[in-house]
Design an enzyme around this catalytic site. Sequence first.
Site, PDB file in Angstrom:
ATOM      1  N   GLU A 731      -3.020 -29.111 -23.573  1.00 14.28           N
ATOM      2  CA  GLU A 731      -2.804 -27.762 -24.127  1.00 14.28           C
ATOM      3  C   GLU A 731      -1.708 -27.088 -23.322  1.00 14.28           C
ATOM      4  O   GLU A 731      -1.825 -26.972 -22.103  1.00 14.28           O
ATOM      5  CB  GLU A 731      -4.095 -26.940 -24.055  1.00 14.28           C
ATOM      6  CG  GLU A 731      -5.213 -27.462 -24.939  1.00 14.28           C
ATOM      7  CD  GLU A 731      -4.841 -27.516 -26.405  1.00 14.28           C
ATOM      8  OE1 GLU A 731      -3.977 -26.733 -26.845  1.00 14.28           O
ATOM      9  OE2 GLU A 731      -5.395 -28.380 -27.128  1.00 14.28           O
ATOM     10  N   CYS A 765      -0.995 -17.868 -22.092  1.00 13.44           N
ATOM     11  CA  CYS A 765      -0.271 -18.775 -22.996  1.00 13.44           C
ATOM     12  C   CYS A 765      -0.145 -18.127 -24.357  1.00 13.44           C
ATOM     13  O   CYS A 765       0.810 -18.360 -25.090  1.00 13.44           O
ATOM     14  CB  CYS A 765      -1.027 -20.087 -23.099  1.00 13.44           C
ATOM     15  SG  CYS A 765      -2.747 -19.849 -23.491  1.00 13.44           S
TER      16      CYS A 765
END
Length: 972
Positions: A731, A765
């Site tokens: 990720e 993020c």
Amino acid sequence: MSHSLEQRIEHEGSDIFSSLKKHQKIFETQSFLKNIIEAVLRESSFKLDLFRFVDVLPSLKTDDDVMDHVRQYLMKEGQDAPLIFKSLLKIGSLSFAQSLAVSAIEKNVLGMAKQFIAGHDLKEAIPNLENLKKDGFSFTLDILGEATLSDHEAYLYQQTVLALIEDLAKQTKLTLNNEPLNLSIKLSSLAPFLKETAPKKSAEKILTLLWPILYKAKEYTIFINLDMEHYQLKETTMLVFQKMLEHDDFKDWPHFGIVLQAYLSSSKNDLYELMLLLKKRCAKATIRLVKGAYWDYEVTVASKYGYPCPVYTNKAQTDQNYEELSKILLDNVDVVTPAFASHNVRSLAHAIAYAKEKNIPFDRFEMQMLYGMHSPLADAIRAKNINVRIYTPIGDMIPGMAYLVRRLLENTSQMGFVKKHQHDLAHERELLKKPSINSDHSFVMKKADFENAPSSDFSNKEYRNLIRTTIKNIEQSLPICIPIVINNETIRSSHKRTNKSAFDTTAPISDCFLADEEIAEKAVLICETAKKNLQKTSLSQRQNTLLRLASILEEDRAYLTAIMALEVQKPIKEGDNEVSEAIDFCRYYAMRADKEIASALLTDCFGEHNILSYRPRGTTVIIAPWNFPLAILCGMSIAPYLAGNPIIMKPSEQSPLTAYCLFLRMLKAGFLPDAVQFLPGKGEGIGSFLIGHKDIANIAFTGSLVVGQEINKLAASVQPGQRQMKKIVVEMGGKNAIIVDNDADQDEALLGIMQSAFGFAGQKCSAASRIIILTTIAQELLPRLVWAVKSLHIGSAKDFFVDMSAVIDEEAWNRLNAAKERLKNDQAVTVLHDTAWNHPGFVVGPMIVLVSDYHHWVMQEELFGPIVAIYKAQDLDDAIGAANSTRFGLTASFYSRNPSNIERAKDKLAVGNLYINQKCTGAVVARQPFGGALMSGTGIKAGGPYYLLNFVDAYAVSENTMRRGMSPGVTT
Ligand code: NAD
């Protein structure tokens, strides 16, 4: 003869009703409004669409836009628009008559708003105010507007109020009975970004702009009333009021008031608190008792965040409470002037009857009603020689829409008195009945399959204090020494890393021992032997271990929140949400395991039995980032463990303390010590070593794209002696966009941008780093965005009031400042704002730049800090093209009130997580499973279905059950 209170209420109520008889209603409605209300009450499915249309209408710029929205909201297939609209829509369908229809619609909606709003400004409102006076009513003026989003807007509101005070003072002809004219003020308009976590600082901020208003009001003898808004602002409002009452210059000033909302279950305590204040003072103040206008909002927010619901969920409880509070107020008329604000005849009759019973003269209290909903009820009350004050809003249409929608909701609420009286024509006796709580009428909060851990209730003072003392206590023991732990053995290596606070750079946080390859090798070896032990545990044992961990994290919530504030400068509320997320991961994965990784039957046929089972794959390395030091590490670690894999946790170099806190709690919860290794160390050192190790089966990585790519490459190359392909869950970063459509609610969009771009200094993020605004509204929105950014509160994360703090470390600070310099020197970039920060600490002041080409590097590369690039899009296609132009595909937000544009955004935006009309950060387990597409990630979404499958191999067994022609189920 003495009468009971109920008899008196019945008497007073009947009296009021008989005055209303000739009108048959509490208030007269303008004809369009009447039609709308009737249409909505007849066909409730139409309600949301109609009110949403009313809400968006003033923001629409062209006739085409209006007709487009009319078609989408009011001409839906299978939906029968109210008659009143049908004729207009028919006209509008003829192209030459479109503008005619549009102006008729606008005129009608405006006319409807005018029923409740007395004018655009004081000048326009004066004839209406004069009429009120002529009818014997006084008024309180309210300047329409909701929460402000910048210091500048707060200042403008203050200036408007100051000017209004001066203008009002000149309008002596509006004065009734020589009493001062009266202004109601919304405190959320006087300061941006108020926080229930920091009521004291919020109050201080408000007061800087409020004091001049109060002095001017005193100079001109104008009454100032503080309106009460959402529950989260209640403590701040009460604090501001206290300061006003206790101030030397105002302690004997009688022209102040505040609102008490009877739908709050805390309202009785609040009233006692107010009474104590008033008793200490030498002048009275007014308390306006209302039922409360934000019920739907409070219920929605409480259910969304899992807060205890602050409002009664049964209407009768509110009515009952209103009566109890009325009595307390009337029992204290020596110190307070009660103002009963309601359109409910029973509630008003109750106050009058009680006053009579207690021989309280009618000039010791007043009654209040809303402008446009007052006559003839107000006349009936006035006829009893009770002063009636009309709450009278003035102002622009766009801020006025929120007020108008509240009024429309009130008038069409199934539980409301107005609807029962005006529409259902309920019998007088029914309407005057004592409120009695029937649990069947309680609003039931929706129960979901999975209940998220509630966020902490920061309106609770004790909880805030607990966090403060926890921080202080932890600080006493800093720096905390963090060892490596393998199979319960504590190891102190020869390499150590010291982490200091990024805000207060002299404050040490941790001394962490770093593992080397030899130690890492040992960890892998132990995991090899631990596999068997772990496999001896049943799935349900492991599920219970996770549930125990969830409870431990819940118990230690304050401690963990404090640790994250100290170690990575995570603002307190965000840290609290992160603890919830970690708890949710534990409970969610434990819940899903039965469905996802327990054996499952496959399709059978006679003579064949088929079953699908899952096997753990083997040692799993967890490589985690520092920005969600608890939740991400927790989620990535517990899932493979639950699936039966031993794990090696390699936390980020910047956040070993939070990681160690988690690790210790995992052991406490019963994770097998030989199956969980804690291995702090350098990413490019033991991180790489572990990724490349032949005995590693799974890798769970969350971090940057650069590292993710390296890991992918390294993990793919097979090592000598390796017996299994490595499975990787990677990720990575994002370059997330928020698109603001031309009909968006700009206040909501702006708030969403601020939270998404600058929360935790943009170090998520999911953070928004690109804002794409439709050109048509850029001119309005951009200056507001700049003002908002200038108003951010920057400081230490220990301070509950801050919006953002320092970035993680000096390296990030250097990198971000270099990016800023590069942008400042770039001809293709216009710097709209750059906040300077001249104090020590690694704070990067927020920056906003404008570019005309969305391929510019600032629109393409992840910067991971508070730097935001703006692009003005010509139309929605251009906006979507810009949003999709990067190689990332993590999150995006789309703000719009155009249903077909929303559908287009859902279809076209290439991201893992799309948010409509809400911020693009803060994913919630089970509701918003998280993870990116394209170069943002490869895995199945964290916190969502089938995440556990990342860490298992499936195997199918097919058994021939027929022997010599005998077959179970066939052979009898
Ligand atoms: P990073 O990539 O620098 O470090 C992440 C982890 O990888 C750390 O534990 C580090 O020690 C380790 N590491 C570094 N080099 C390594 C190597 N060569 N081999 C093995 N391990 C190595 O990221 P960060 O600064 O800790 O976190 C910020 C980044 O993470 C941002 O890009 C952000 O977008 C991303 N992120 C993504 C998600 C998501 O769910 N997609 C969530 C949080 C953060």
